[in-house]
Structure formats: C-alpha cells, structure tokens
Write a protein that holds these residues in place. Sequence first.
Motif, PDB file in Angstrom:
ATOM      1  N   LEU A 139       4.457   1.842 -11.014  1.00 57.32           N
ATOM      2  CA  LEU A 139       3.378   0.975 -10.521  1.00 57.32           C
ATOM      3  C   LEU A 139       3.083   1.255  -9.061  1.00 57.32           C
ATOM      4  CD1 LEU A 139       1.664  -1.564 -11.457  1.00 57.32           C
ATOM      5  CD2 LEU A 139       3.404  -2.950 -10.329  1.00 57.32           C
ATOM      6  N   VAL A 140       1.801   1.207  -8.698  1.00 57.38           N
ATOM      7  CA  VAL A 140       1.389   1.246  -7.305  1.00 57.38           C
ATOM      8  C   VAL A 140       0.130   0.387  -7.169  1.00 57.38           C
ATOM      9  CG1 VAL A 140      -0.052   3.307  -7.578  1.00 57.38           C
ATOM     10  CG2 VAL A 140       0.838   2.727  -5.316  1.00 57.38           C
ATOM     11  N   GLY A 141       0.033  -0.361  -6.079  1.00 58.98           N
ATOM     12  CA  GLY A 141      -1.152  -1.163  -5.802  1.00 58.98           C
ATOM     13  C   GLY A 141      -2.062  -0.455  -4.821  1.00 58.98           C
ATOM     14  N   ILE A 142      -3.359  -0.688  -4.965  1.00 61.13           N
ATOM     15  CA  ILE A 142      -4.339  -0.061  -4.070  1.00 61.13           C
ATOM     16  C   ILE A 142      -5.382  -1.106  -3.681  1.00 61.13           C
ATOM     17  CG2 ILE A 142      -6.337   1.492  -4.063  1.00 61.13           C
ATOM     18  CD1 ILE A 142      -4.722   3.606  -5.293  1.00 61.13           C
TER      19      ILE A 142
ATOM     20  N   HIS B 298       5.190  -5.950  -2.778  1.00 61.01           N
ATOM     21  CA  HIS B 298       6.380  -5.103  -2.696  1.00 61.01           C
ATOM     22  C   HIS B 298       7.641  -5.906  -2.992  1.00 61.01           C
ATOM     23  CE1 HIS B 298       9.674  -2.875  -0.697  1.00 61.01           C
ATOM     24  NE2 HIS B 298       9.024  -1.815  -1.152  1.00 61.01           N
ATOM     25  N   LYS B 299       7.691  -7.131  -2.494  1.00 59.59           N
ATOM     26  CA  LYS B 299       8.871  -7.959  -2.715  1.00 59.59           C
ATOM     27  C   LYS B 299       9.020  -8.329  -4.182  1.00 59.59           C
ATOM     28  CE  LYS B 299      11.072 -12.196  -1.008  1.00 59.59           C
ATOM     29  NZ  LYS B 299      10.921 -13.361  -0.075  1.00 59.59           N
ATOM     30  N   ARG B 300       7.898  -8.580  -4.858  1.00 59.48           N
ATOM     31  CA  ARG B 300       7.951  -9.026  -6.246  1.00 59.48           C
ATOM     32  C   ARG B 300       8.178  -7.878  -7.217  1.00 59.48           C
ATOM     33  NH1 ARG B 300       8.478 -14.021  -8.895  1.00 59.48           N
ATOM     34  NH2 ARG B 300       7.777 -13.699 -11.040  1.00 59.48           N
ATOM     35  N   PHE B 301       7.527  -6.743  -6.998  1.00 62.28           N
ATOM     36  CA  PHE B 301       7.554  -5.656  -7.977  1.00 62.28           C
ATOM     37  C   PHE B 301       8.317  -4.420  -7.496  1.00 62.28           C
ATOM     38  CE2 PHE B 301       3.273  -7.713  -8.763  1.00 62.28           C
ATOM     39  CZ  PHE B 301       3.739  -8.510  -9.798  1.00 62.28           C
ATOM     40  N   GLY B 302       8.708  -4.416  -6.224  1.00 61.29           N
ATOM     41  CA  GLY B 302       9.395  -3.235  -5.702  1.00 61.29           C
ATOM     42  C   GLY B 302       8.485  -2.037  -5.583  1.00 61.29           C
ATOM     43  N   ALA B 303       7.204  -2.285  -5.596  1.00 58.16           N
ATOM     44  CA  ALA B 303       6.219  -1.210  -5.552  1.00 58.16           C
ATOM     45  C   ALA B 303       5.358  -1.350  -4.305  1.00 58.16           C
ATOM     46  CB  ALA B 303       5.349  -1.232  -6.808  1.00 58.16           C
ATOM     47  N   PRO B 304       4.775  -0.249  -3.821  1.00 61.42           N
ATOM     48  CA  PRO B 304       3.948  -0.316  -2.609  1.00 61.42           C
ATOM     49  C   PRO B 304       2.531  -0.776  -2.925  1.00 61.42           C
ATOM     50  CG  PRO B 304       4.052   1.933  -3.384  1.00 61.42           C
ATOM     51  CD  PRO B 304       4.930   1.136  -4.316  1.00 61.42           C
ATOM     52  N   LEU B 305       1.888  -1.323  -1.929  1.00 61.02           N
ATOM     53  CA  LEU B 305       0.443  -1.605  -1.974  1.00 61.02           C
ATOM     54  C   LEU B 305      -0.190  -0.738  -0.898  1.00 61.02           C
ATOM     55  CD1 LEU B 305      -2.107  -3.095  -2.808  1.00 61.02           C
ATOM     56  CD2 LEU B 305      -1.450  -4.973  -1.279  1.00 61.02           C
ATOM     57  N   GLU B 306      -0.932   0.278  -1.338  1.00 60.10           N
ATOM     58  CA  GLU B 306      -1.550   1.216  -0.415  1.00 60.10           C
ATOM     59  C   GLU B 306      -2.950   0.736  -0.056  1.00 60.10           C
ATOM     60  OE1 GLU B 306      -0.244   4.320   0.901  1.00 60.10           O
ATOM     61  OE2 GLU B 306       1.471   3.082   0.334  1.00 60.10           O
ATOM     62  N   CYS B 307      -3.295   0.832   1.219  1.00 58.94           N
ATOM     63  CA  CYS B 307      -4.569   0.300   1.707  1.00 58.94           C
ATOM     64  C   CYS B 307      -5.420   1.427   2.285  1.00 58.94           C
ATOM     65  CB  CYS B 307      -4.320  -0.767   2.770  1.00 58.94           C
ATOM     66  SG  CYS B 307      -3.233  -2.092   2.199  1.00 58.94           S
ATOM     67  N   TYR B 308      -6.702   1.390   1.962  1.00 60.05           N
ATOM     68  CA  TYR B 308      -7.625   2.448   2.371  1.00 60.05           C
ATOM     69  C   TYR B 308      -8.946   1.845   2.829  1.00 60.05           C
ATOM     70  CZ  TYR B 308      -4.367   5.286  -0.334  1.00 60.05           C
ATOM     71  OH  TYR B 308      -3.238   5.876  -0.818  1.00 60.05           O
ATOM     72  N   ARG B 309      -9.648   2.630   3.624  1.00 61.85           N
ATOM     73  CA  ARG B 309     -11.028   2.301   3.993  1.00 61.85           C
ATOM     74  C   ARG B 309     -11.936   3.345   3.365  1.00 61.85           C
ATOM     75  NH1 ARG B 309     -11.699  -1.381   8.108  1.00 61.85           N
ATOM     76  NH2 ARG B 309      -9.867  -1.806   9.378  1.00 61.85           N
ATOM     77  N   GLY B 310     -12.933   2.875   2.616  1.00 59.45           N
ATOM     78  CA  GLY B 310     -13.857   3.825   2.034  1.00 59.45           C
ATOM     79  C   GLY B 310     -14.277   3.412   0.634  1.00 59.45           C
ATOM     80  N   LYS B 311     -14.857   4.368  -0.096  1.00 58.81           N
ATOM     81  CA  LYS B 311     -15.410   4.090  -1.416  1.00 58.81           C
ATOM     82  C   LYS B 311     -14.328   4.248  -2.481  1.00 58.81           C
ATOM     83  CE  LYS B 311     -19.963   5.800   0.007  1.00 58.81           C
ATOM     84  NZ  LYS B 311     -21.035   6.801  -0.253  1.00 58.81           N
ATOM     85  N   PRO B 312     -14.092   3.221  -3.277  1.00 60.08           N
ATOM     86  CA  PRO B 312     -13.043   3.299  -4.301  1.00 60.08           C
ATOM     87  C   PRO B 312     -13.274   4.423  -5.290  1.00 60.08           C
ATOM     88  CG  PRO B 312     -13.785   1.042  -4.013  1.00 60.08           C
ATOM     89  CD  PRO B 312     -14.731   1.896  -3.244  1.00 60.08           C
TER      90      PRO B 312
END
Length: 821
Positions: A35-38, A66-80
């Motif tokens: 899992l990874v969040g974006i 991250h605390k709940r799932f042990g996975a990162p949430l990656e953050c970006y600027r721009g068009k999905p």
Amino acid sequence: MGGAYRPVIVWFRNDLRLTDNAVLHLPEIQRATHLVGIYCLDDRFENARTKRFKEQAVAELEERFHKRFGAPLECYRGKPEKIIPDVVRKLRKLGTGSQDGFVVASEEVASYEKRVETKLQEQLAPLGFSLKLAWTYSLFHPDDLPFDVRSGDLPEPFTSFRKRIEDSQDAVVRQVLDVPTLKLGAIPLDDPNAGLDCVPGAWTPSQDGGGVGKSPDQSADATSHVLPFEDGPLKSGHPDHWLTFRGGESAANARLEYFVEHGLSKYKTKRNESVGWDYSTKLSPWLAAGNISPRQVYHRIRAYEEEHGESVHTYWCSVFEPLWRDFMRFQGIKYGNKLFFELGPAGEMPSGAKWSYGDRETAKRFKSWQEGRTGIPWVDGHMRELVHTGFMSNRGRQNVASFLVHNLHVDWREGAQFFQDQLIDHDVTSNWCNWASAAGVGTRGARLNRFNMDKQARDYDKLAVHARLWVPEVADVRPEAVHDLALRSRGSSMESFRSKKGQQRQEQQNKEQEQEQQEVKESGKGAEQQISAPYPPPIVRSMGGSRFENTRRLDRAELDATAAKVRHAVENAGCQVRCAMPPELRDKSSFGDVDLIVATFQDKEGGNEMILKAHEQAIDAAASALCSVARKGDAVTQMSLLSEEGFQVDLEFVPSASFALAVAVHAHGDFCWLLGRALQPLGLKLTTHGLFVRRAVATLLEDFLLSRDPHAVANFLGVCPSFFDGETSKTSDTLIEIEDRRACRAFINGGDVIQRHPYLAGPLVGQCLRELCISHGNGNWKAYLQWLQATPREDILNAIDAQVNALQRRANCDVARLSSS
C-alpha cells in the motif's frame, strides 16, 4: 521482492480523512499486498486559501496514515493524470510475479474532475493498473435513494427531492465506517530502485502546513503572498472577529463537538446572523476538504438528540441542510457541464431577468461589487469579509449574489467564479448550483428570490454590527443610521443599482438630497460637504447636549457631582464595566452635557451577546441614578440619557483595549479631530479605537492597527505626551505642540505617501505637518484643514512629496555641516 505483489495506491482527493472513508473499504484494498497513499495538490482546482487549508489537512493525514497502516503518504504538486502514472512506473520496478495493481479514490461528479478520472484510467491501462472509485461525499448514498440519480432521475425542485427522501422507508443514512485494520506490506521507499522522491512535483507537508516543500518551479511564497494570514491556523483578518479554520480531521471533530455543545440548541434562530463563531456550524471548510463526512455530523447530532430530544434545530443541522448539499451534488451528476452554462440546469432565462458581461460598464459594476464599494453597507461589508477572510455567512452569500445578478445585472457566472477564487470552503457543485439558483436558472419551477437589500439589512443586521465591523467608512455612524447611507449614496451610484420597485422612492430621495446640498451651499459651508459616492462623508458624533430639547447646562460642581454619581452606579451594578469622564478644559465654566466612556473589562468573554448585556445593565444603572426621563441611542455605541433635572448624560461604549485612548481622545476632541484630518492624506487614521495605517490587501485598502496605547500613539506622532494622558485638557490656543526630535517606536509599511517616503514614520510626521500648515494655511490649522478639504488628492500628495524632499535636503545639509565642523 519475492511472492505475490499486488500494490494498491490510495489517491486522496476531497476525502482527506481516515474515518468514514469508503475508499479504504474497497475490496481491492483487502486483496492488496502493498500500500502507498498519494495526494496531488492540483492548482487547477484550488485557490490560495483552499491550498493552504488542504496542506494543513494533508500534514495530519500523512502522520495518521503511516501510523495506522505502516505505509507512506506521498505528496505532490501537479496534475494527477500525469503524476500517478509516473508513480506506477516506479512501483512496477519493485515487484515480481503479477504486475497488476489498482488506484483507488473517491468519486467526483463535476466535468473537469471526471475528465481527470478518464485521462488517468487511459494512462493506467497500458501499465496493468485500474482505477476503482468509491462514493464518499453525501449524507445519503446514491444507491439508497428511492430514485436512480445516476441515470438522471432526480426530483426537482429541492422541495420535491427532500419530500421524496423523507417519505421513503428505504432511504436511510448509513453508519459511520471505522478506520479499517489492514495487514499490508509497506513499499520500501528507501529502495534505490523505487525513487518515488524523484517523481516531478514531490513535496513533504510540514506539521503545521505553513511551509510545505515546493516543486522546483515554485517560489517560496507562491501560495501565501495573497493571504492576509501568518503561518498556522487560518484566521479571519478583522482583529475583533477571530475565526480559526485549520485543516485536518482533529480540527474538524473539535469544531463539531464545540458546535454541538454551544450552538446546536439555537441554530435555527441564529442561522441568519453574520457575526460570531456560534451562529452556524462553520463546518463547511472541513466538509469541502473531506476532513469530516456528513454522516459523522448526522450521527453525532443523533446522539445529542438521544440525550436532549429532537428539535427543529437538530433537524435543520442533521437533515435539512445536508440534504440541500446532497441535492446540489446530485445535480452535478444529472447536468454535468450545464452547471457552467449561462442558462444553467434550467435551460431558460427567468422572467424579467437580464444580465450582461464583457462591456466596460458591466465590468465597472462588477468591480465595485468585488471590492465592496457599491455604497450599500450590507453588501459591502459581506464582500470585504469574503476578500479578507475567505468566508461569508449563508445569509450574506444569498444577498450579495442576488444584488449582483438582479440589481447590477451582471452575469451570475462572474460571481460564481469570483467566489471560487476566494472561498476557503469552496465546493464546486455547492458554489455553482447555489449561484445558478440565485440567478433563477438552477431548476425549473423553483422559487426565485430577489432580495430587497434595505429590508434584509434591517431584518438581519438591525444594529449594523456587521456593517460597522467591516466597513470603516460607517464605523462612526449611529447604528440606526448606517443602513440609511445606502439610500443617501444611491443618488451618485450607478443607475442599475435601482430596482424597478424602488425607482419612485429613489427619485424622491434624490430631490431631497439636491435640496439639502443647495442649502449647504447657501449657508456657506462649501461644496466639499456634498455627498460623494460610494459613501457620504463620515457623520461626526459630537458628545454635546443637543440630543434632547431644552437641556440645562451644568456648572463645574454639577458636572463633577453628576459624573461621580453615574460612575458609582455603573461600576457597582455588577455588569463588569469601567467608566471614566474625560477631563474638561480648566478655564471652562459651563458644560452642555456629561460625557462618560464605558468599556467592559474583557471584550471577548461571552462574545457580543454578553457585551451588549453588560452595556444594557450599565445603561439601566445610569438611568436609575439619574432618575432618567428619556433616552436616545443604543447599547452598541452610544446612549444619551436625560435626567429629571434636565441634564444630558452621554455614555459612549468602546472596546476594552481602546478605553484609555478613547478617554484621551475625548479630552482633546478639537485637537484630535484636526490631527485626524491632517493625518488622512499621509495614509494614517486616528480614532478612539486606535492609530491605524491604511494598506493595500488584495484589491482593497484596509486599516491595520498600529497601537491603542495613548503614550505609544503620542510618541509615534511626535506629539506632546500630555495630549494623550487622559488627565489634562488644554485650551485651544495651546493644542498644537508638535515635537520634532522624538524617537519612533512604531514601523509602518503601507499607504500612498508612506510607500513613497518610509522616513515619514515618527517625528518627521509632525515636522511635515507643521511645514505644510505654514505653507498652505499661513500657520493656521483651520485654514490648513480647509485647504485639505478643497484640494484634489493628487495635488495633496504632490505637495507632501515636495515638502518631504525639502525636509530631506535640509537634513542632508545639516549632516554635511556637522561633518565638516
């Protein structure tokens, strides 16, 4: 990486929460191995305020995810649709075996957002990934309604929609979804093969959301240069009207709990107010960003009802208002791009309506509305609040929309776009559907509201609390007279301001105004006294004995005795106020009235209602002590009482922080009035509430407080301190005592002249004023004042420029002379 590899990307959109988020319960996540969040901050769909708010929300969400799932949430600027495929390509390098995966996200309905979904799906398909969407927005899930919204079956207008749902046995509100427990592998971002931080546009949100990382092509202040806020919680800009809007689930839940405890029991009766923290839920920014769901609000209110019982207040907050929000979202499904067409979802112009766009006159009317300079305090106050804070009450939004479309005849889409650029709680369907409804093109058969601004102002801002808060031009006008200014100013405002219904009355107002102006000319007061748009000159409220007929004058002994009696009564009435009488001239033998300044000890405790209650108690105590036989005024700014002996006693109410300065200013009323008029061309403003500097904020000029401390004000202006000590009062012959060599303890950065000449700050102000008085008034301050009133602003600025340059040259010569000696 061995074994099965089924990665899932959670793409957060306007659902920035973990609780009651259906995306996290999709079966694709349950079958995933990693899992990874974006989150992609897309400038196409955000204004400066919503960007800041969501940055704060993402900062909290990143930590919780991250605390709940042990996975990162990656953050970006721009068009999905460009960033997410790049991330997928990076992730594919990590896997062995199956290369299929999913991107899961919340479903949107507006045309641009749907286009992003379509483009993203096209980009993902060749990479072996699919896009799966979940519904997260509304109170009622579309699948639970007694009609098929997705196929276009939507009862209209809103009343039909609401009744169909309320009458249905099958339409129920689903339970709140808990945060799921997932045992997934975290994608190792430190793997050199992953390189997710190399995806263009990557940034990491800070804990307070104030200073996020930027993409390489973005400057450090790109999102903050238009905001009148410091880092941290977003607050409305007015110093006496603090509202805190901070993005994130915890702030959303805290606000909900506060409102349930303090505002829910009286919501229906207070929902049309415009000032304060408790008159509405204020949950709209968090709902728009998805920090909290309508179902969470609904079930929290249901829990409240179990303890306190149902009421019209709980119904409006938990059902009626959320249903209106649902209705507009479902309109987005049904009508798509029609939301943005001139004729809207209705497809036809309402009877009697007309608007235009593109020509110069329309642009001029629209700009006056944008800047809050229409001459209607009720409208202008709300527009200035919007520009300054990004927020406006529901009543205000309805009124300014009606005024723009039906009075100024401007295309409703111009207003909708301006709101989209300003609102901290902008939601595309809520904003555009509400504007279409205001214009009469929302749905066929719906009621069209053309609001009467004069009636609305008197019904919902009777004491002009909101108007006086946001429109400084009327701050010194009696509350009951503020909304009359709208009628006075229309004579010089644009023709289109007038509704057909009010034209006859307006013509009569114009005739009376012309007659008054002619009388002013004949009396020798000068043409400069005439009313000018958008507001007439401020009404100077003098604390004299003229509010009642046949009042007695007081001698010194009667003045002191009456003041002492009233002060004792007011300060011992248990209303927590303090009272003082400004000192009178020592050589004065008789007085027209007794002037008393009254302030509560703590302005903010209990809010406006408690302050008004304290003022009313003070008035009653004073009236009892005087055996008052008449009273005129209000409990907001000033109340005049007539004693049984025929004395007039004036109580002026001021904020607690301004108490000392108000006493000092009234002690030297003539001097401060002259000084205030002389400071005006310099971009400074002196009132009983403080010394202000006028600065440009966005498209408006706003007053920023420099100081309320009398000694600091005197020191800054280079004025003799005894003028502001509140203890002495000088004769008119000795009022003007300017000191040139006094250190400056304040800093100003704004105003026409100050921007040209920053060294005007401090003692040079006093010197410049004295030189201007000599040059343009022959040393007579009243003559100088008449010159200020009669001279065009640009000529005044040029004269000040010349005077400042002369002073600067003289100062340089003095420095050179000292150096040579």
